[in-house]
Enzyme design. Structure first.
Site, PDB file in Angstrom:
ATOM      1  N   VAL A  15       0.940  -1.119   0.063  1.00 53.51           N
ATOM      2  CA  VAL A  15       0.051   0.005  -0.047  1.00 53.51           C
ATOM      3  C   VAL A  15       0.852   1.367   0.234  1.00 53.51           C
ATOM      4  O   VAL A  15       0.774   2.104  -0.703  1.00 53.51           O
ATOM      5  CB  VAL A  15      -1.060  -0.094   1.377  1.00 53.51           C
ATOM      6  N   VAL A  34      -6.084  20.998  -2.607  1.00 51.07           N
ATOM      7  CA  VAL A  34      -5.721  21.174  -1.225  1.00 51.07           C
ATOM      8  C   VAL A  34      -5.487  22.584  -1.078  1.00 51.07           C
ATOM      9  O   VAL A  34      -5.964  23.255   0.018  1.00 51.07           O
ATOM     10  CB  VAL A  34      -4.624  20.414  -0.696  1.00 51.07           C
ATOM     11  N   ARG A  46      11.489  -0.333   7.593  1.00 54.79           N
ATOM     12  CA  ARG A  46      12.580  -0.907   8.473  1.00 54.79           C
ATOM     13  C   ARG A  46      13.942  -1.484   7.603  1.00 54.79           C
ATOM     14  O   ARG A  46      15.047  -1.500   8.422  1.00 54.79           O
ATOM     15  CB  ARG A  46      12.019  -2.430   8.928  1.00 54.79           C
ATOM     16  N   LYS A 104      -6.760  -1.681  10.527  1.00 52.82           N
ATOM     17  CA  LYS A 104      -8.006  -2.065  11.121  1.00 52.82           C
ATOM     18  C   LYS A 104      -7.756  -2.917  12.463  1.00 52.82           C
ATOM     19  O   LYS A 104      -8.655  -2.703  13.263  1.00 52.82           O
ATOM     20  CB  LYS A 104      -8.773  -2.765   9.939  1.00 52.82           C
ATOM     21  N   GLY A 186      -1.110  -9.561  -3.882  1.00 51.31           N
ATOM     22  CA  GLY A 186      -1.036  -8.593  -2.816  1.00 51.31           C
ATOM     23  C   GLY A 186      -2.450  -8.385  -2.071  1.00 51.31           C
ATOM     24  O   GLY A 186      -2.410  -7.248  -1.296  1.00 51.31           O
ATOM     25  N   LYS A 204     -12.740  -5.360  10.925  1.00 41.91           N
ATOM     26  CA  LYS A 204     -13.776  -4.388   9.943  1.00 41.91           C
ATOM     27  C   LYS A 204     -14.913  -4.283  10.657  1.00 41.91           C
ATOM     28  O   LYS A 204     -15.728  -3.202  10.429  1.00 41.91           O
ATOM     29  CB  LYS A 204     -13.624  -4.710   8.565  1.00 41.91           C
TER      30      LYS A 204
HETATM   31  N1  HSE Z   1      -6.206  -8.576   3.653  1.00 41.38           N
HETATM   32  C1  HSE Z   1      -7.239  -7.880   3.433  1.00 41.38           C
HETATM   33  C2  HSE Z   1      -8.354  -8.447   2.359  1.00 41.38           C
HETATM   34  C3  HSE Z   1      -6.585  -6.457   2.858  1.00 41.38           C
HETATM   35  O1  HSE Z   1      -7.926  -9.386   1.761  1.00 41.38           O
HETATM   36  O2  HSE Z   1      -9.252  -7.828   2.290  1.00 41.38           O
HETATM   37  C4  HSE Z   1      -7.640  -5.354   2.785  1.00 41.38           C
HETATM   38  O3  HSE Z   1      -8.067  -4.909   4.282  1.00 41.38           O
END
Ligand code: HSE
Length: 312
Positions: A15, A34, A46, A104, A186, A204
């Protein structure tokens, strides 16, 4: 043009890399909207050598020093996990920086602490991307529907498990192959346990229930069952009954009875959905959330719920 808004980015993975790209690609449009240029002040990672595509002078391993810098106005956190993210965000808030986070797990465990700190410091705390990726959902729940009474929020909020279940249904792919593909694209978390055991969706659900019902729901309050035990035979049996299997997050008001007050229920589990229901045709990593409210009736929010660019 006002002085630049300076952004510190914590994390530069799937992200974060896309946040950097969007800030650079959209620089002119962002400045116009803006009223000031939006600039990256630094990026905490890291292992700097793992980010050859990023301007090296922006990279630092000292996240605490970055969030404390006087030239930083906004901190964007896409590291995930409870610590050190919580400590860093609280430091940022106390130093007067507004915070944007996609975290989250942290919001579902201790969002109240962040919200109280932000209120006390008079800064903003935004986390639209923490639930359902690119879908504008939290702001509509919090602001657009502020004059309505939301009774139910239910939907598909985990892209990885939806991808896995869709792949298993469409091609008969095995669970392990479908999970490996979700990781390659990803969607899955670094540790996919959070996805496949339902914890990601439960976080969530806690965030959605907190906002929709103006109460405090944490991940520990959410009944949680994942998809590990869903087999190809289960999916075939569901199809035989005219249903699809989807991992649903369901948050609803439960009417009081016998003198007990109204309460809130939040739960995550694999459910059979009739194929004619709009949620049954939500495939791959897409998310969809149904909202039911007294005045508005039924609303459906649909879109990309995971992945680098949509979340960024
Ligand atoms: N791993 C989470 C998903 C990423 O698959 O929805 C998004 O929050």
């Amino acid at each position: 043009m006002n002085r630049p808004v300076r952004v510190a980015l914590l994390g530069c993975g799937t992200v974060g890399t896309e946040v950097v790209r969007l800030l650079e690609d959209q620089a002119a449009d962002l400045a116009a909207r803006v009223g000031a240029p939006v600039e990256l002040a630094g990026i905490a990672v890291r292992r700097p050598h793992r980010h050859p595509g990023v301007r090296q002078e922006l990279l630092t391993t000292d996240a605490a020093a970055l969030v404390a810098r006087e030239d930083v106005d906004v901190v964007v956190e896409v590291v995930g996990g409870i610590e050190p993210a919580r400590t860093l965000l609280l430091q940022a808030i106390k130093a007067g920086k507004s915070v944007v986070t996609a975290n989250k797990a942290l919001l579902a465990e201790d969002g109240a602490t962040l919200a109280e700190a932000a209120d006390a410091a008079g800064v903003d705390l935004y986390y639209e991307a923490s639930v359902a990726g690119a879908i504008p959902l939290l702001r509509p729940l919090r602001e657009s529907l502020a004059g309505d009474r939301i009774t139910r929020v239910a939907g598909i909020v985990n892209g990885t498990t939806n991808f896995i279940l869709s792949a298993m249904a469409a091609s008969g792919a095995g669970y392990a192959d479908a999970l490996a593909e979700a990781t390659r694209l990803g969607y899955a978390e670094a540790d996919p346990t959070a996805d496949v055991d339902g914890y990601d969706a439960a976080s969530k659900a806690a965030i959605l229930a907190t906002i929709a019902f103006h109460t405090r729901v944490t991940a520990a309050d959410v009944h949680c069952e994942g998809i590990r035990r869903v087999t190809a035979a289960d999916i075939a049996a569901a199809e035989g009954l005219g249903c699809a299997i989807k991992l649903l997050a369901i948050c609803e008001r439960v009417p009081g009875s016998g003198g007990a007050p109204e309460s809130v229920s939040a739960r995550v589990y694999p459910a059979m959905i009739p194929l004619a229901h709009p949620l049954a045709s939500v495939d791959e990593a897409f998310n969809a959330v149904f909202v039911e409210a007294d005045a508005a009736g039924q609303l459906m929010f649909y879109g990309q719920g995971a992945g680098g660019a949509p979340t960024a």
